[in-house]
Design a protein around this motif. Structure first.
Motif, short mmCIF file in Angstrom:
data_model
loop_
_atom_site.label_atom_id
_atom_site.label_comp_id
_atom_site.label_asym_id
_atom_site.label_seq_id
_atom_site.Cartn_x
_atom_site.Cartn_y
_atom_site.Cartn_z
N VAL A 259 -53.40 -41.46 74.24
CA VAL A 259 -52.22 -41.48 73.37
C VAL A 259 -52.60 -40.97 71.99
N ASP A 260 -51.78 -40.10 71.43
CA ASP A 260 -51.96 -39.63 70.06
C ASP A 260 -51.50 -40.76 69.14
N GLU B 76 -37.88 -49.41 59.14
CA GLU B 76 -37.44 -49.07 57.78
C GLU B 76 -38.20 -49.83 56.69
N MET B 77 -38.87 -50.92 57.03
CA MET B 77 -39.63 -51.68 56.04
C MET B 77 -41.10 -51.29 56.06
N GLY B 78 -41.45 -50.28 56.86
CA GLY B 78 -42.83 -49.82 56.91
C GLY B 78 -43.70 -50.61 57.84
N VAL B 79 -43.11 -51.52 58.63
CA VAL B 79 -43.88 -52.31 59.57
C VAL B 79 -44.03 -51.51 60.85
N GLY B 80 -45.25 -51.40 61.35
CA GLY B 80 -45.48 -50.60 62.55
C GLY B 80 -46.53 -51.24 63.43
N VAL B 81 -47.45 -50.44 63.86
CA VAL B 81 -48.51 -50.90 64.75
C VAL B 81 -49.86 -50.60 64.14
N GLU B 82 -50.85 -51.30 64.63
CA GLU B 82 -52.21 -51.07 64.20
C GLU B 82 -53.07 -50.91 65.44
N PHE B 83 -54.02 -49.99 65.39
CA PHE B 83 -54.91 -49.74 66.50
C PHE B 83 -56.27 -50.36 66.23
#
Length: 96
Positions: free
Chosen positions: A6-7, A18-25
Motif C-alpha cells: 500500500v502506498d 476535516e480536523m486533520g485526524v488520520g492514520v499513523e503507520f
C-alpha cells in the motif's frame, strides 16, 4: 502497521478528516498496539494469525478489543490474554 503493498501517502491522504485526524503507520505490531483501544485486523496474511496476544494485551489500553475482519485471530489466545474479540461478518452480532 506498514503494508508494503500500500502506498502509505495515498492511503493517509484519503483517510484524513476535516480536523486533520488520520492514520499513523508503524514498523511493528507492538508499537501500533501501545495504548490502543481497538486493534483492527484487516488482512489475512499469515503473520497476523500468530501474534503474541498476551504481549499485545500488556501494551494496549485496558480493556482493548480486537476487530477481526478476516477471521485469522486465535480468539481463544486473545481472550485468555484479556482482549475482547469480534469477528466482522460472522453473523452472531456478538463479541467472541
Amino acid at each position: 502497521l506498514q503494508d508494503e503493498r500500500v502506498d502509505d501517502k495515498a492511503f493517509r491522504s484519503t483517510l484524513v478528516d476535516e480536523m486533520g485526524v488520520g492514520v499513523e503507520f508503524f514498523a511493528n505490531v507492538e508499537k501500533a498496539a501501545c495504548g490502543a483501544d481497538a486493534i483492527l485486523v484487516l488482512t489475512d496474511w499469515d503473520q497476523y494469525g500468530d501474534l503474541n496476544w498476551a504481549k499485545i494485551a500488556n501494551l494496549a489500553a485496558d480493556p482493548a478489543m480486537i476487530i477481526d475482519g478476516r477471521n485469522v485471530v486465535d480468539h481463544v489466545c486473545a481472550r485468555s490474554a484479556g482482549l475482547g474479540t469480534f469477528v466482522v461478518g460472522d453473523g452472531s452480532g456478538q463479541p467472541r
